[in-house]
Structures are given as C-alpha cells and as structure tokens.
Design a protein around this motif. Structure first.
Motif, short mmCIF file in Angstrom:
data_model
loop_
_atom_site.label_atom_id
_atom_site.label_comp_id
_atom_site.label_asym_id
_atom_site.label_seq_id
_atom_site.Cartn_x
_atom_site.Cartn_y
_atom_site.Cartn_z
N UNK A 498 -13.91 39.14 43.18
CA UNK A 498 -15.26 38.57 43.13
C UNK A 498 -15.31 37.29 43.95
N UNK A 499 -16.44 37.04 44.57
CA UNK A 499 -16.65 35.80 45.32
C UNK A 499 -17.78 35.01 44.69
N UNK A 500 -17.73 33.69 44.88
CA UNK A 500 -18.78 32.83 44.33
C UNK A 500 -20.04 32.84 45.18
N UNK A 501 -19.84 33.00 46.49
CA UNK A 501 -20.96 33.06 47.45
C UNK A 501 -20.39 33.49 48.77
N UNK A 502 -21.25 33.72 49.75
CA UNK A 502 -20.77 34.04 51.09
C UNK A 502 -20.49 32.76 51.87
N UNK A 503 -20.18 32.93 53.13
CA UNK A 503 -19.85 31.80 54.00
C UNK A 503 -20.99 30.78 53.98
N UNK A 504 -20.65 29.50 53.79
CA UNK A 504 -21.68 28.45 53.79
C UNK A 504 -21.33 27.29 54.72
N UNK A 505 -20.33 27.49 55.59
CA UNK A 505 -19.96 26.49 56.57
C UNK A 505 -20.05 27.09 57.96
N UNK A 506 -20.33 26.26 58.96
CA UNK A 506 -20.32 26.73 60.33
C UNK A 506 -21.65 27.22 60.84
N UNK A 507 -21.64 27.60 62.12
CA UNK A 507 -22.87 27.99 62.80
C UNK A 507 -23.48 29.26 62.22
N UNK A 508 -22.64 30.25 61.92
CA UNK A 508 -23.18 31.53 61.43
C UNK A 508 -23.90 31.36 60.11
N UNK A 509 -23.41 30.47 59.26
CA UNK A 509 -24.03 30.27 57.95
C UNK A 509 -25.46 29.75 58.05
N UNK A 510 -25.82 29.18 59.20
CA UNK A 510 -27.17 28.62 59.38
C UNK A 510 -28.14 29.62 60.00
N UNK A 511 -27.66 30.79 60.37
CA UNK A 511 -28.54 31.81 60.93
C UNK A 511 -29.20 32.59 59.80
N UNK A 512 -30.30 33.30 60.09
CA UNK A 512 -30.91 34.13 59.04
C UNK A 512 -29.93 35.13 58.43
#
Length: 589
Positions: A498-512
C-alpha cells in the motif's frame, strides 16, 4: 502550495532571461576584456543565486528550485543547439526526418496513455476512465513526463544506480559475527542502540525528541550510547540489532532481528485461544508511489505477484484496487489512519488522549490476539511520536535507528536532493548495500524467528520519495525476490502493498497527470486461498470493491476484519456503497 505556480513562472522566466543576457553579451560590440568581465559577473551572480538557498522544506526549497532551473536550462540548450546545427549546416532532409520521427514517437506514446493507465494485473482493466456518464469517471490524461522521456532523464547526472562495491570483511549469521581481517589492521565492531525497549534516553535529548529533521540532536543523544569492541574471534551478538564492523579503512554494516523469548511465549499463550490457524499479516508501505507508477517502474514485482495468483498456478488470490484514494497529498494524514484509524483532525482536536490513541493502534490489537508485532521505518524518523504523539506503540520489534546511518542520514544534508538521503535523486545505499535490502532482510529474519506463531509487521520503504520518479526502480529486483521467498516459506501470510499517496515531488507531480496519480496510490492485497475458502464473503467483497473508491480508512478496517475474522460481532469487509464514489474533478483535486 498556492505560491508554486508563481515560483515556477519566475524560475522558467529567469532561464530565458539569462540566456538572453548571455546572447546579448556575445553579440555586443564590447571589447574582449569587457565581454569577459560581463560573462564572469553574470555567471557569478547566477552561481550565487543558485547557491543562496539549498533548503528542502516548504519555506526554504532552493534545491528544488535549482533542479527545475537546471532541467529547463538543459532542455532549452538542447533545443537551441539542435536548431542552430540544422540552420548552420542546412540539413533540411535530416531535419525533416527528425521532425517526422519525433512526431511519430509522440503520437504513438500518447495513444497508449489510456492503455497504460487502465492496465492492471492479471489482465484486469480500470473501468470508467475518460468521458462517461458515471459519477466516478477518472479524467483521461497523458503522462508525458514519465512516458515520453527516458527513465533517468531527471537524475542522469547522479551517477550509477548500483551501490558502490565494498569488500566483504564480516558476516553475521544466526547472530554470530565473523570477521575476515588481519589482526594487524585491528578489527573492531560497534553495536548501535535501537528503539526496541524505547528507553527514555533514546527518545529524548535535553527534553526534546531526537528523531526530527535536526539529525544533530539524534547524533548528540546516541553517539555515547554505542558499544565499541575489538574483534578477536567469532562472537554472538545479543546486545543490539545494528552492527558496524571495521577493518582498516573498510567498513561493513549488518542488521539483525533478535528473537524475544518473552514475545514468543506470550504469542503462544494467546494464540491458543484462536479457533483456526491465524494468518500472518505483512503490510509493505511504499511512500509516494501511485498504482500506475508501480506498474511502470516495478515490472519484475508485478510479474511475481501475478504468478502468486491461482489463475497462474499459484496458491494466492491477488486483489488490485484501482480507485484507492489518498487522504491528502502528503504522508502524515494517511499514516495516522493506517497506524491508529484516526484522522489528523481527530488527533489534533484534543478530544483523544494518548491512552485513547494507543487503544486504537493496529499493533496493540494484533498483539493482544497473540501476534508478535514489528515496525520498520527507513526514514529515520519516529512516526509514533511525530504523527500520534505517543511513546508506547506496543511493538515487540522496532527498526528505525538502523536507517539513521551516516551514509544515508548524515548530520547535514540528510534531506538533500543530491546527497543520497531520504529525499535524494541518487541511489539509497548504506555500506555498499541498498537501504531497502536491510528492511527486507530484517522482515525475513523476523518471520523466520517467529515461524511457530502469528506475526504482524508493517514496513516502510521510501525509495519513491524523491522528484525524479526513477529511484524506485532499484527496489524491483529485491522486492520481487522477497515476495517469492516469503510466500514460499510462510504460505499462511496475508500481504498488502500500500502507498500513502502518489509522487508529490518534482516537475511531473505538478502536471495534471501527476496530480491525478498523487490521488491514486497503489494498493494490492494478496490472500492465501486457504484463508479465502474459509471466508467466502470476505473474498467476494474484496472482488466487488476493486473498482470502487476507497481510502486508508477502508484499508485500516480491512486489517481489523482479518484479525477478527471469527468474531460474530465483527463483519467482514463490507461492499463499498455508491455514496463513496466521487466525480473525476474531486479525484483530481
């Protein structure tokens, strides 16, 4: 978070302005001395600006600013250089071919986006994706930055992904430490303290918690607690679970799980009251990993999990939850629910005492039903103190200080993007081995040491907690091997990844696309068929809920239902009702 678009605009604009400035100096009518001085002055200002703030938190995030600046600068350099070469040499045919190939690559990759988001294990597909009439449609997105670009595009400059090759000078087997070192080099070993007993001097230093982002407090508290001994012959290590060995300038590191006879006797006594053979329960928490990225970066692990399923000849049933939804974008809210079933608002409201929180701990419930309990956290932080404000988590084994190693969590730079720590774009290594290998070895030893009694363990792996989206790949081979071995050697084991959330750092995390993936973390549950045959409604409900919106609250209840499977007052996991569904907009938010 609201200021991030503004900062991003300023960073991108600064790249273009600096390029324009350098171009103006280059094309100006200045003499050579003036041009050289202008270049040096502009470069000095740029370097000073980039080095002014090297922070990694929400208030001081210079390292993230630097990473974005360099990325934009590299892309712009490649674009301008390619354009200049094509123009200068007038390579019209080659340019046309390049344009056609790039266009074809973009079209093909983009056209497979829906397939890659839909795909699941064992031929399963995510339903209700893209425009549809249902209230639980997910927005169809194209994950450009992770599908179009090479896997290591954002961290290619960090060097090799493999850990450095360090000579083996010692082995630790069944608690016996053997060293292969000439006496002339004065071999010795250090036994480091741990949290197993949760002694006050290891939790606090001068009245303050030692496991915070200020790791100097940790080192000041524990450095004088280590045991330093000269090695002369094979010796049984019983005083601690983390051992550093030295032979000249070479060092090895070992982590072991020491069996507790008290815990074993307690588990034997309490588990005798169970009506059936209680299943072991293992929860692997993958920090910052979406379901889609799990498939993207861990192909060997995916294939191993698929082979466990009965449809592939295995003895387990695999359940993938396509709409498992994060509570918020970061770790604390989800982990609070997993650990104690309480939201952040409930814990901080003041309505719950420490005793109330301890009473709702997963580990306490399992321990009271005859389980030996364990918790490992490779983040070098005391989550029980930080997230729940408690000191007694009802653990038989706790492995946290093992990861507060100077190779991985030094006094300075432990939370840097570029120094191999918990946020790093680099490989995560301690003494020539991946950090996650120590976690998986520790869990394997824990299961072997308590083979005769039920076990409950939760282990955190944080290799995906970084901004390049590539480091998690280093986990694939060993996690795949670990799952093969644990299911072979301990077949009566319920496993959840299980994961707590998806990626939240970096450029990709700021895309839709990144925002959607942050909201849809991984959740895979693996059950022995022998367990599900006894509890058919449990199995049916898990099957029915795979496409329904769920959260960590539901997962917490699921673990309780596994524990209380024979209690007539504790129903199995219920079918999730339609009121739990949400529209695509709320999922994206």
């Amino acid at each position: 978070m609201a200021h991030i678009p503004h900062i991003g605009f300023c960073i991108v604009s600064s790249v273009f302005l600096y390029f324009a400035g350098f171009y103006y100096i280059f094309k100006s009518n200045f003499n050579k001395l003036a041009k050289g001085g202008s270049f040096l002055l502009t470069s000095a200002v740029l370097l000073y600006t980039l080095q002014y703030d090297q922070g990694t938190d929400f208030l001081h995030h210079g390292e993230y600013n630097l990473a974005i600046w360099v990325l934009v600068a590299v892309l712009l350099t490649i674009l301008l250089t390619s354009t200049f070469i094509i123009w200068y040499f007038q390579i019209k045919r080659s340019a046309a071919i390049c344009i056609v190939l790039v266009t074809l690559y973009v079209v093909v990759t983009g056209s497979t986006a829906k397939y890659k988001l839909e795909r699941g294990m064992l031929g399963q597909r995510m339903q209700m994706l893209g425009p549809c009439e249902s209230t639980c449609c997910l927005p169809l997105y194209t994950p450009y930055l992770v599908e179009f670009l090479p896997r290591r595009f954002f961290n290619f400059f960090t060097g090799p992904e493999t850990c450095p090759n360090i000579k083996t000078i010692s082995t630790l087997k069944d608690g016996i430490l053997t060293m292969h070192c000439s006496p002339k080099k004065m071999p010795y070993y250090i036994i480091n303290p741990d949290f197993t007993q949760r002694e006050p001097h290891l939790e606090f230093h001068q009245g303050q918690p030692i496991l915070t982002t200020d790791l100097s407090r940790l080192w000041n508290a524990v450095e004088h607690k280590v045991i330093n001994r000269t090695w002369t012959q094979p010796v049984k290590i019983t005083e601690g679970e983390y051992i550093q060995t030295y032979c000249g300038d070479i060092s090895n590191y070992h982590v072991q799980n020491i069996k507790s006879q008290e815990a074993l006797d307690r588990a034997h006594s309490l588990s005798k009251n169970e009506k059936d053979d209680p299943p072991n329960v293992l929860v692997i928490v993958m920090d910052s990993l979406s379901r889609a990225h799990f498939h993207r970066r861990l192909p060997k692990t995916v294939r191993t999990i698929e082979r466990l399923d009965t449809s592939k000849g295995g003895t387990y049933s695999v359940f993938e939850f396509f709409r498992f939804h994060s509570v918020l974008f970061n770790t604390a809210p989800s982990l609070r629910i997993l650990m104690a079933g309480l939201s952040s608002q409930e814990i901080t409201s003041g309505n719950f005492t420490k005793e109330d929180i301890e009473a709702s701990l997963l580990w306490r419930d399992f321990r009271e039903r005859g389980y030996v309990t364990a918790w490992t956290n490779d983040f070098c932080q005391d989550y029980f103190n930080m997230f729940l404000n408690i000191e007694q988590p009802h653990l038989d084994h706790e492995s946290v200080l093992a990861y507060c190693h100077y190779d991985y969590a030094p006094r300075q730079g432990a939370y840097s993007n570029f120094k191999g720590g918990m946020y790093s774009l680099e490989r995560r290594c301690i003494a020539g081995r991946y950090v996650h290998s120590y976690t998986l070895d520790y869990v394997s030893q824990f299961f072997d040491n308590y083979a005769s009694v039920p076990k409950f363990a939760v282990s955190l792996i944080s290799d995906s907690h970084e901004s390049s989206s590539a480091v998690i790949t280093t986990v694939d081979r060993q996690l795949s091997k670990f799952l093969e071995e644990i299911t072979r050697d301990h077949p009566n084991t319920v496993i959840a990844i299980v994961a707590d959330h998806g990626l939240h750092l970096g450029a990709y995390a700021r895309t839709p696309a990144g925002v959607v993936e942050n909201a849809l973390p991984a959740l895979f549950q693996i059950y022995p068929t022998s367990f599900l045959k006894k509890h058919k409604q449990f199995s049916q409900n898990l099957q029915d809920n795979r496409q329904h919106l769920a959260s960590m609250h539901d997962f917490y209840k699921t673990l309780h239902h596994v524990l209380h499977r024979n209690d007539p007052h504790s129903p199995f996991v219920d079918p999730i009702e339609s009121k739990w569904t949400a529209d695509g907009k709320s999922v994206a938010q």
